[in-house]
Design a protein around this motif. Sequence first.
Motif, PDB file in Angstrom:
ATOM      1  N   THR A 154       0.835  -1.195   0.000  1.00 54.08           N
ATOM      2  CA  THR A 154       0.000   0.000   0.000  1.00 54.08           C
ATOM      3  C   THR A 154       0.874   1.252   0.000  1.00 54.08           C
ATOM      4  OG1 THR A 154      -1.694  -1.160   1.250  1.00 54.08           O
ATOM      5  CG2 THR A 154      -1.832   1.236   1.209  1.00 54.08           C
ATOM      6  N   PRO A 155       0.813   2.060  -1.052  1.00 49.97           N
ATOM      7  CA  PRO A 155       1.642   3.266  -1.091  1.00 49.97           C
ATOM      8  C   PRO A 155       1.064   4.373  -0.213  1.00 49.97           C
ATOM      9  CG  PRO A 155       0.311   3.141  -3.064  1.00 49.97           C
ATOM     10  CD  PRO A 155       0.059   1.873  -2.289  1.00 49.97           C
ATOM     11  N   THR A 156       1.946   5.177   0.316  1.00 50.85           N
ATOM     12  CA  THR A 156       1.554   6.362   1.063  1.00 50.85           C
ATOM     13  C   THR A 156       2.159   7.562   0.354  1.00 50.85           C
ATOM     14  OG1 THR A 156       1.557   5.140   3.136  1.00 50.85           O
ATOM     15  CG2 THR A 156       1.673   7.540   3.288  1.00 50.85           C
ATOM     16  N   VAL A 157       1.328   8.540   0.053  1.00 50.93           N
ATOM     17  CA  VAL A 157       1.785   9.749  -0.629  1.00 50.93           C
ATOM     18  C   VAL A 157       1.457  10.935   0.270  1.00 50.93           C
ATOM     19  CG1 VAL A 157       1.532  11.205  -2.664  1.00 50.93           C
ATOM     20  CG2 VAL A 157       1.340   8.724  -2.882  1.00 50.93           C
ATOM     21  N   VAL A 158       2.446  11.771   0.527  1.00 49.64           N
ATOM     22  CA  VAL A 158       2.251  12.975   1.323  1.00 49.64           C
ATOM     23  C   VAL A 158       2.605  14.171   0.451  1.00 49.64           C
ATOM     24  CG1 VAL A 158       2.954  14.242   3.393  1.00 49.64           C
ATOM     25  CG2 VAL A 158       2.831  11.740   3.448  1.00 49.64           C
ATOM     26  N   VAL A 159       1.689  15.126   0.378  1.00 49.25           N
ATOM     27  CA  VAL A 159       1.921  16.338  -0.407  1.00 49.25           C
ATOM     28  C   VAL A 159       1.938  17.504   0.569  1.00 49.25           C
ATOM     29  CG1 VAL A 159       1.082  17.815  -2.266  1.00 49.25           C
ATOM     30  CG2 VAL A 159       0.726  15.347  -2.398  1.00 49.25           C
ATOM     31  N   VAL A 160       3.044  18.220   0.620  1.00 49.12           N
ATOM     32  CA  VAL A 160       3.171  19.365   1.521  1.00 49.12           C
ATOM     33  C   VAL A 160       3.669  20.572   0.734  1.00 49.12           C
ATOM     34  CG1 VAL A 160       3.611  17.971   3.572  1.00 49.12           C
ATOM     35  CG2 VAL A 160       5.519  18.745   2.205  1.00 49.12           C
ATOM     36  N   GLY A 161       3.371  21.732   1.256  1.00 46.52           N
ATOM     37  CA  GLY A 161       3.830  22.959   0.621  1.00 46.52           C
ATOM     38  C   GLY A 161       4.406  23.905   1.652  1.00 46.52           C
ATOM     39  N   THR A 162       5.325  24.736   1.229  1.00 42.09           N
ATOM     40  CA  THR A 162       5.967  25.672   2.145  1.00 42.09           C
ATOM     41  C   THR A 162       5.308  27.045   2.122  1.00 42.09           C
ATOM     42  OG1 THR A 162       7.572  26.248   0.438  1.00 42.09           O
ATOM     43  CG2 THR A 162       8.195  24.521   2.000  1.00 42.09           C
ATOM     44  N   GLU A 163       4.483  27.286   1.121  1.00 43.07           N
ATOM     45  CA  GLU A 163       3.821  28.581   0.994  1.00 43.07           C
ATOM     46  C   GLU A 163       2.365  28.378   0.612  1.00 43.07           C
ATOM     47  OE1 GLU A 163       5.851  31.095  -1.777  1.00 43.07           O
ATOM     48  OE2 GLU A 163       7.817  30.407  -1.115  1.00 43.07           O
ATOM     49  N   ARG A 164       1.546  29.357   0.909  1.00 42.70           N
ATOM     50  CA  ARG A 164       0.143  29.310   0.495  1.00 42.70           C
ATOM     51  C   ARG A 164       0.027  29.590  -0.992  1.00 42.70           C
ATOM     52  NH1 ARG A 164      -3.410  32.480   5.052  1.00 42.70           N
ATOM     53  NH2 ARG A 164      -3.077  30.929   6.677  1.00 42.70           N
ATOM     54  N   GLY A 165      -0.980  28.936  -1.579  1.00 42.05           N
ATOM     55  CA  GLY A 165      -1.297  29.243  -2.960  1.00 42.05           C
ATOM     56  C   GLY A 165      -0.410  28.600  -4.004  1.00 42.05           C
ATOM     57  N   ILE A 166       0.353  27.556  -3.630  1.00 48.06           N
ATOM     58  CA  ILE A 166       1.238  26.937  -4.625  1.00 48.06           C
ATOM     59  C   ILE A 166       0.646  25.668  -5.222  1.00 48.06           C
ATOM     60  CG2 ILE A 166       3.334  27.953  -3.701  1.00 48.06           C
ATOM     61  CD1 ILE A 166       3.944  25.250  -2.377  1.00 48.06           C
ATOM     62  N   GLY A 167      -0.579  25.310  -4.814  1.00 45.30           N
ATOM     63  CA  GLY A 167      -1.279  24.216  -5.470  1.00 45.30           C
ATOM     64  C   GLY A 167      -1.233  22.865  -4.785  1.00 45.30           C
ATOM     65  N   THR A 168      -0.848  22.807  -3.514  1.00 40.27           N
ATOM     66  CA  THR A 168      -0.764  21.507  -2.847  1.00 40.27           C
ATOM     67  C   THR A 168      -2.129  20.837  -2.712  1.00 40.27           C
ATOM     68  OG1 THR A 168      -0.793  22.644  -0.710  1.00 40.27           O
ATOM     69  CG2 THR A 168       1.343  21.978  -1.552  1.00 40.27           C
ATOM     70  N   THR A 169      -3.180  21.601  -2.469  1.00 38.59           N
ATOM     71  CA  THR A 169      -4.514  21.014  -2.363  1.00 38.59           C
ATOM     72  C   THR A 169      -4.950  20.443  -3.707  1.00 38.59           C
ATOM     73  OG1 THR A 169      -5.133  22.523  -0.581  1.00 38.59           O
ATOM     74  CG2 THR A 169      -6.922  21.462  -1.768  1.00 38.59           C
ATOM     75  N   LEU A 170      -4.742  21.172  -4.765  1.00 42.51           N
ATOM     76  CA  LEU A 170      -5.099  20.705  -6.107  1.00 42.51           C
ATOM     77  C   LEU A 170      -4.301  19.453  -6.482  1.00 42.51           C
ATOM     78  CD1 LEU A 170      -6.645  21.064  -8.740  1.00 42.51           C
ATOM     79  CD2 LEU A 170      -4.804  22.575  -9.511  1.00 42.51           C
ATOM     80  N   VAL A 171      -3.010  19.473  -6.231  1.00 37.19           N
ATOM     81  CA  VAL A 171      -2.165  18.319  -6.562  1.00 37.19           C
ATOM     82  C   VAL A 171      -2.599  17.094  -5.767  1.00 37.19           C
ATOM     83  CG1 VAL A 171       0.173  17.381  -6.367  1.00 37.19           C
ATOM     84  CG2 VAL A 171      -0.181  19.659  -7.321  1.00 37.19           C
ATOM     85  N   SER A 172      -2.817  17.253  -4.467  1.00 35.00           N
ATOM     86  CA  SER A 172      -3.206  16.106  -3.646  1.00 35.00           C
ATOM     87  C   SER A 172      -4.576  15.563  -4.067  1.00 35.00           C
ATOM     88  CB  SER A 172      -3.190  16.456  -2.159  1.00 35.00           C
ATOM     89  OG  SER A 172      -4.059  17.522  -1.877  1.00 35.00           O
ATOM     90  N   ALA A 173      -5.500  16.436  -4.420  1.00 34.66           N
ATOM     91  CA  ALA A 173      -6.816  15.986  -4.884  1.00 34.66           C
ATOM     92  C   ALA A 173      -6.708  15.225  -6.200  1.00 34.66           C
ATOM     93  CB  ALA A 173      -7.760  17.182  -5.040  1.00 34.66           C
ATOM     94  N   MET A 174      -5.859  15.689  -7.090  1.00 37.55           N
ATOM     95  CA  MET A 174      -5.691  15.014  -8.380  1.00 37.55           C
ATOM     96  C   MET A 174      -5.007  13.656  -8.212  1.00 37.55           C
ATOM     97  SD  MET A 174      -7.240  16.902 -10.455  1.00 37.55           S
ATOM     98  CE  MET A 174      -6.784  16.130 -11.981  1.00 37.55           C
ATOM     99  N   VAL A 175      -4.025  13.568  -7.333  1.00 35.96           N
ATOM    100  CA  VAL A 175      -3.349  12.288  -7.086  1.00 35.96           C
ATOM    101  C   VAL A 175      -4.343  11.286  -6.499  1.00 35.96           C
ATOM    102  CG1 VAL A 175      -1.602  11.134  -5.666  1.00 35.96           C
ATOM    103  CG2 VAL A 175      -1.033  13.243  -6.872  1.00 35.96           C
ATOM    104  N   ALA A 176      -5.133  11.722  -5.523  1.00 39.27           N
ATOM    105  CA  ALA A 176      -6.141  10.836  -4.918  1.00 39.27           C
ATOM    106  C   ALA A 176      -7.168  10.402  -5.964  1.00 39.27           C
ATOM    107  CB  ALA A 176      -6.830  11.538  -3.751  1.00 39.27           C
ATOM    108  N   ARG A 177      -7.556  11.307  -6.821  1.00 41.85           N
ATOM    109  CA  ARG A 177      -8.523  10.983  -7.872  1.00 41.85           C
ATOM    110  C   ARG A 177      -7.975   9.936  -8.838  1.00 41.85           C
ATOM    111  NH1 ARG A 177     -13.091  13.245 -10.558  1.00 41.85           N
ATOM    112  NH2 ARG A 177     -13.623  11.640 -12.064  1.00 41.85           N
ATOM    113  N   ARG A 178      -6.706  10.074  -9.199  1.00 48.12           N
ATOM    114  CA  ARG A 178      -6.089   9.111 -10.112  1.00 48.12           C
ATOM    115  C   ARG A 178      -5.998   7.727  -9.473  1.00 48.12           C
ATOM    116  NH1 ARG A 178      -8.027  11.458 -13.674  1.00 48.12           N
ATOM    117  NH2 ARG A 178      -7.150  13.414 -14.328  1.00 48.12           N
TER     118      ARG A 178
END
Length: 66
Positions: free
Chosen positions: A7-31
């Motif tokens: 079972t893979p675990t993927v963690v998406v983190v960002g150092t600044e607001r507004g750089i797209g971490t929520t969008l990226v994590s949602a797209m990875v989960a969707r895929r």
Amino acid sequence: MGRDVTTPTVVVVGTERGIGTTLVSAMVARRFADTGARALLVDADPRQPALGPMIAIDTDPVGLDP
């Protein structure tokens, strides 16, 4: 009970607001979900959760419970 090592675990983190971490994590989960795999997506920003509105779910109560 042992951990399933396949079972893979993927963690998406960002150092600044507004750089797209929520969008990226949602797209990875969707895929993952599109392939038939189960996916758990957690919005762990207690100050400004953004995932709920992005995927059209109710965000009340807002954020994680402290």
